[in-house]
Design a protein around this motif. Structure first.
Motif, short mmCIF file in Angstrom:
data_model
loop_
_atom_site.label_atom_id
_atom_site.label_comp_id
_atom_site.label_asym_id
_atom_site.label_seq_id
_atom_site.Cartn_x
_atom_site.Cartn_y
_atom_site.Cartn_z
N PHE A 145 0.95 -1.27 -0.10
CA PHE A 145 -0.14 -0.07 -0.01
C PHE A 145 0.93 1.22 -0.02
CE2 PHE A 145 -3.46 -2.81 2.04
CZ PHE A 145 -4.06 -3.05 0.69
N GLY A 146 1.92 1.30 0.56
CA GLY A 146 3.13 2.35 0.67
C GLY A 146 3.51 2.50 -0.67
N ILE A 147 3.87 1.30 -1.36
CA ILE A 147 4.53 1.42 -2.65
C ILE A 147 3.12 2.16 -3.78
CG2 ILE A 147 4.94 0.21 -4.78
CD1 ILE A 147 6.29 -1.52 -2.61
N TYR A 148 2.10 1.61 -3.41
CA TYR A 148 0.93 1.95 -4.41
C TYR A 148 0.79 3.79 -4.13
CZ TYR A 148 -0.48 -2.50 -5.79
OH TYR A 148 -0.46 -3.84 -6.21
N LYS A 149 0.93 3.96 -2.76
CA LYS A 149 0.86 5.45 -2.59
C LYS A 149 1.96 6.33 -3.31
CE LYS A 149 -2.24 6.07 1.76
NZ LYS A 149 -2.19 6.58 2.69
N ALA A 150 2.96 5.78 -3.34
CA ALA A 150 4.20 6.48 -4.04
C ALA A 150 4.06 6.37 -5.30
CB ALA A 150 5.55 5.54 -3.59
N PHE A 151 3.22 5.57 -5.89
CA PHE A 151 2.78 5.77 -7.28
C PHE A 151 1.80 6.58 -7.67
CE2 PHE A 151 4.98 1.31 -8.22
CZ PHE A 151 5.96 1.99 -8.62
N GLY A 152 1.20 7.11 -6.71
CA GLY A 152 0.27 8.16 -6.88
C GLY A 152 -1.37 7.72 -6.42
N PHE A 153 -1.63 6.44 -6.04
CA PHE A 153 -2.85 6.07 -5.64
C PHE A 153 -3.32 6.77 -4.48
CE2 PHE A 153 -1.48 2.27 -8.39
CZ PHE A 153 -2.75 2.21 -8.97
N THR A 154 -4.45 7.30 -4.27
CA THR A 154 -5.01 7.82 -3.22
C THR A 154 -5.61 6.77 -2.07
OG1 THR A 154 -7.37 7.83 -4.10
CG2 THR A 154 -5.92 9.65 -4.46
N SER A 155 -5.67 6.99 -0.98
CA SER A 155 -6.22 6.32 0.06
C SER A 155 -7.45 5.46 -0.29
CB SER A 155 -6.28 6.96 1.54
OG SER A 155 -4.91 7.27 1.80
N THR A 156 -8.34 6.64 -0.60
CA THR A 156 -9.76 6.30 -1.28
C THR A 156 -9.64 5.11 -2.18
OG1 THR A 156 -10.61 8.52 -0.62
CG2 THR A 156 -11.84 6.99 -1.88
N ASN A 157 -9.09 5.22 -3.32
CA ASN A 157 -8.83 4.31 -4.34
C ASN A 157 -8.28 2.84 -3.66
OD1 ASN A 157 -9.58 5.73 -6.28
ND2 ASN A 157 -7.55 6.54 -6.82
N LEU A 158 -7.43 3.10 -2.72
CA LEU A 158 -6.76 1.60 -2.13
C LEU A 158 -7.66 1.03 -1.31
CD1 LEU A 158 -2.96 2.94 -1.56
CD2 LEU A 158 -3.85 1.23 -3.17
N ARG A 159 -8.52 1.68 -0.33
CA ARG A 159 -9.35 1.34 0.26
C ARG A 159 -10.72 0.45 -0.47
NH1 ARG A 159 -12.13 4.98 4.61
NH2 ARG A 159 -12.86 2.90 5.41
N MET A 160 -11.02 1.27 -1.67
CA MET A 160 -12.30 0.54 -2.30
C MET A 160 -11.49 -0.76 -3.28
SD MET A 160 -14.79 1.90 -2.06
CE MET A 160 -14.63 2.48 -0.39
N GLN A 161 -10.35 -0.76 -3.42
CA GLN A 161 -9.80 -1.96 -3.89
C GLN A 161 -9.72 -3.01 -3.06
OE1 GLN A 161 -6.22 -2.71 -3.15
NE2 GLN A 161 -6.07 -4.58 -4.35
N PHE A 162 -9.22 -2.78 -1.90
CA PHE A 162 -9.15 -3.69 -0.73
C PHE A 162 -10.74 -4.23 -0.34
CE2 PHE A 162 -8.71 -4.66 3.90
CZ PHE A 162 -7.45 -5.52 3.65
N VAL A 163 -11.67 -3.30 -0.19
CA VAL A 163 -12.93 -3.76 0.21
C VAL A 163 -13.48 -4.67 -1.12
CG1 VAL A 163 -15.20 -3.04 0.34
CG2 VAL A 163 -13.23 -2.03 1.67
N LEU A 164 -13.10 -4.29 -2.44
CA LEU A 164 -13.94 -4.92 -3.64
C LEU A 164 -13.13 -6.49 -3.68
CD1 LEU A 164 -14.12 -2.39 -6.48
CD2 LEU A 164 -15.48 -4.59 -6.07
N ARG A 165 -12.14 -6.46 -3.32
CA ARG A 165 -11.33 -7.76 -3.44
C ARG A 165 -11.95 -8.73 -2.56
NH1 ARG A 165 -4.93 -8.25 -2.03
NH2 ARG A 165 -5.78 -6.66 -0.62
N PHE A 166 -12.41 -8.41 -1.24
CA PHE A 166 -12.81 -9.29 -0.13
C PHE A 166 -14.47 -9.20 -0.63
CE2 PHE A 166 -9.22 -8.22 2.49
CZ PHE A 166 -8.95 -9.39 3.02
N LEU A 167 -14.94 -8.34 -1.00
CA LEU A 167 -16.43 -8.66 -1.58
C LEU A 167 -16.65 -9.66 -2.56
CD1 LEU A 167 -18.25 -5.06 -1.56
CD2 LEU A 167 -18.94 -7.40 -0.42
N ILE A 168 -15.63 -9.81 -3.60
CA ILE A 168 -15.96 -10.56 -4.68
C ILE A 168 -15.55 -11.96 -4.27
CG2 ILE A 168 -14.45 -11.32 -7.03
CD1 ILE A 168 -14.31 -8.22 -7.39
N VAL A 169 -14.46 -12.28 -3.37
CA VAL A 169 -14.21 -13.42 -2.93
C VAL A 169 -15.37 -14.09 -1.94
CG1 VAL A 169 -12.41 -14.75 -1.18
CG2 VAL A 169 -11.48 -13.12 -3.17
#
Length: 194
Positions: A96-120
């Protein structure tokens, strides 16, 4: 079993219960009271109404048991989902730190995290529900047969099928949303230190 067959098995067998059908059902209670007054403690009279009251009590209790099972299941799902999401987040904190360094926002990363668990959760609970519909009647029927219950009928409702899928998905989604708040605290400076 016929009475003659019972006497062949046990010659000392005594009939201790008789069933009577009354042509006028309005008089059942009156007849039962008269028999009880006449014979007192020698005979116990039970009407179909008494039996139906007992069946209703058992039915009400089984409804309460089902509710308790659902509550325990909800608590179990929430605890397990929280533990799994926490473990995954802890392992992927650097990512997540690396993704933030590439410019991802916390909101984008949170939604990705939630979506991954929802799909599974949706896929896993759907597969589990389908397997349950296919095999639960057979398995429970076999277990109950060992206890002497030979006729088991499993009726499935739409809510009985969709409910567990929604419950698991909601539990994992909610837990991953709560855990994903920690993404805001992940800082790119952490990567420099490491």
């Amino acid at each position: 079993m016929l009475l003659s067959g019972m006497y062949r098995l046990n010659s000392e067998f005594e009939v201790t219960m008789y069933d009577y059908t009354v042509s006028n059902s309005d008089e059942v209670e009156l007849i039962a009271e008269e028999i009880s007054e006449e014979y007192g403690e020698k005979i116990k009279v039970t009407t179909l109404g008494d039996i139906m009251k007992s069946v209703k009590t058992i039915s009400d209790l089984s409804g309460v048991i089902v509710l308790i099972v659902y509550i325990i299941s909800i608590i179990f799902v929430l605890v397990v989902a929280y533990m799994v999401c926490s473990k995954v987040f802890f392992r992927e904190r650097k990512d997540f730190g690396i993704y933030k360094a590439f410019g991802f926002t916390s909101t984008n990363l949170r939604m990705q995290f939630v979506l991954r668990f929802l799909i599974v959760a949706v896929i896993g609970s759907t597969i589990g529900t389908i397997l349950s519909v296919i095999f639960s009647k057979k398995v429970i029927g076999l277990v109950l047969k060992m206890m002497g219950i030979t006729n088991f009928n499993a009726n499935y409702s739409v809510m009985g099928i969709v409910g567990p899928i929604l419950l698991l998905s909601l539990g994992f989604g909610l837990s991953s949303l709560i855990i994903s708040r920690k993404i805001k605290k992940v800082n790119t400076r952490m990567l420099i230190v490491e």
